[in-house]
Design an enzyme around this catalytic site. Structure first.
Site, mmCIF file in Angstrom:
data_model
loop_
_atom_site.group_PDB
_atom_site.id
_atom_site.type_symbol
_atom_site.label_atom_id
_atom_site.label_comp_id
_atom_site.label_asym_id
_atom_site.label_seq_id
_atom_site.Cartn_x
_atom_site.Cartn_y
_atom_site.Cartn_z
ATOM 1 N N HIS A 143 -23.932 -1.896 -84.317
ATOM 2 C CA HIS A 143 -25.134 -2.701 -84.589
ATOM 3 C C HIS A 143 -25.281 -3.764 -83.511
ATOM 4 C CE1 HIS A 143 -28.387 -4.405 -86.893
ATOM 5 N NE2 HIS A 143 -27.768 -5.580 -87.030
ATOM 6 N N GLU A 160 -33.080 -9.022 -86.092
ATOM 7 C CA GLU A 160 -32.424 -7.719 -86.063
ATOM 8 C C GLU A 160 -33.293 -6.679 -86.753
ATOM 9 O OE1 GLU A 160 -28.812 -7.726 -88.427
ATOM 10 O OE2 GLU A 160 -29.619 -9.353 -89.658
ATOM 11 N N CYS A 171 -31.767 -0.717 -84.311
ATOM 12 C CA CYS A 171 -31.324 -2.029 -83.828
ATOM 13 C C CYS A 171 -31.300 -2.117 -82.305
ATOM 14 C CB CYS A 171 -29.955 -2.362 -84.410
ATOM 15 S SG CYS A 171 -28.630 -1.213 -83.942
#
Length: 350
Positions: free
Chosen positions: A311, A323, A267
């Site tokens: 994240h 993402e 990510c």
């Protein structure tokens, strides 16, 4: 039996639509620069003449003549700046097309490599389905490139059309120039008039090149064309570039610790790479990317970073974000992520 040449034809058609970025005959950039140089010389000569005459001539007639001389010099200076702006935006358009041509060539070469190793796949139905999926994946990547370049060209076209709208010589307003962008049948749209390329340029192209980070920061917001066909606003041209970079990696698999375009990202690797390609350095780890200006979730713009403990995603605007799931994909904006603490939304470029 599948005709493998037909599978590649859509990629070839997309490449033909984008064009080559090359043009024949007169070089517009050289002509713009020459005109700008001449107009700047006219401006300098006019101001020098006013300075020389001013102490030796007085009265109403003198004041009128000197005022007209100054106005003519200002008009020539404004037109010189317009010529510079045309040159800069034309070069930006060429750069966009050439970058797109290169990306499409790499995608085409990748699919040719698949086809060259597809003889065994073609002999069985399941293998043919696998080959069709590869064709669709490559076509999707190519379409993303064309959409992104189309949006960039729309911005450049809007900038070019706007040049000259405020320039006047002796009270006569100069109208915008006509014509399209180099090497492409993709024309500008009203929805992309917000600037993503510099409209003025304070230094010569020879000194600073066609486009610099300082130019971008002076321009303000930029439009971004999203995969669903909607247009979102980014707070800066760098943020818009970061979004386009991230979108170019749709379909790339998730790889823990990955930082390789086309091969695999995690990510924070995706967001760091996307901004790095746009000329903005951000930290490597997800929780460290809560940098810049915090903004409310309802105020998120394209390029803003949505950060949790472990994240990070990139806002696209219009209620969407991209993402690094598995694979990298677009998803609705949210604040929850598997029970992780939500840090907030941050704007790295403001």
């Amino acid at each position: 039996m599948i005709d493998v040449q037909l599978l590649k034809q859509p990629l070839d058609d997309l490449a033909a639509t984008l064009g080559t970025g090359m043009f024949q005959g007169v070089d517009p950039v050289r002509e713009f620069d020459q005109v700008g140089t001449t107009l700047q010389q006219v401006c300098d000569c006019g101001l020098a003449a006013v300075k020389e005459i001013e102490p030796a001539w007085s009265g109403l007639t003198a004041e009128t003549a000197l005022a007209e001389g100054r106005e003519l010099a200002r008009g020539a200076d404004a037109l010189a700046n317009d010529s510079q702006a045309l040159s800069v935006n034309w070069l930006a358009a060429i750069e966009s097309v050439l970058r797109g041509v290169g990306e499409l060539a790499l995608i085409g070469a990748s699919f040719v490599n698949v086809l060259q190793n597809s003889r065994e796949l073609l002999s069985q139905p399941l293998g043919q389905l696998v080959l069709l999926k590869e064709a669709l994946d490559h076509l999707s990547r190519a379409l993303d490139v064309v959409l992104r370049i189309s949006a960039e060209l729309s911005v450049a076209s809007g900038n070019i059309s706007a040049v000259g709208s405020a320039s006047a010589v002796g009270g006569a307003t100069m109208g915008p120039p006509g014509g399209g962008l180099p090497g492409s049948g993709l024309m500008g749209s009203a929805e992309a008039q917000q600037s993503g390329f510099p409209s003025t340029h304070s230094a010569s192209y020879a000194e600073n090149g066609p486009y610099s980070a300082s130019d971008s920061l002076a321009v303000g917001t930029a439009s971004v064309l999203l995969p669903d066909g909607t247009v979102a606003q980014a707070p800066t041209p760098q943020a818009a570039d970061a979004v386009r970079n991230a979108l170019s990696q749709q379909g790339v698999p998730y790889v823990w610790g990955g930082t390789s375009p086309g091969a695999g990202f995690d990510c924070s690797g995706l967001t760091q790479w996307a901004y790095g390609q746009a000329g903005v350095d951000i930290p490597r780890l997800a929780h460290e990317q809560s940098i810049g200006t915090p903004v409310g979730i309802s105020e998120a713009m394209a390029g803003d970073l949505v950060v949790w403990d472990g994240h990070v995603a990139m806002a696209l605007g219009n209620g969407q974000m991209i993402e690094a799931g598995n694979p990298i994909s677009v998803s609705p904006m949210r604040t929850d992520n598997m029970g992780q603490a939500f840090h907030g939304v941050y704007r790295p470029t403001s």
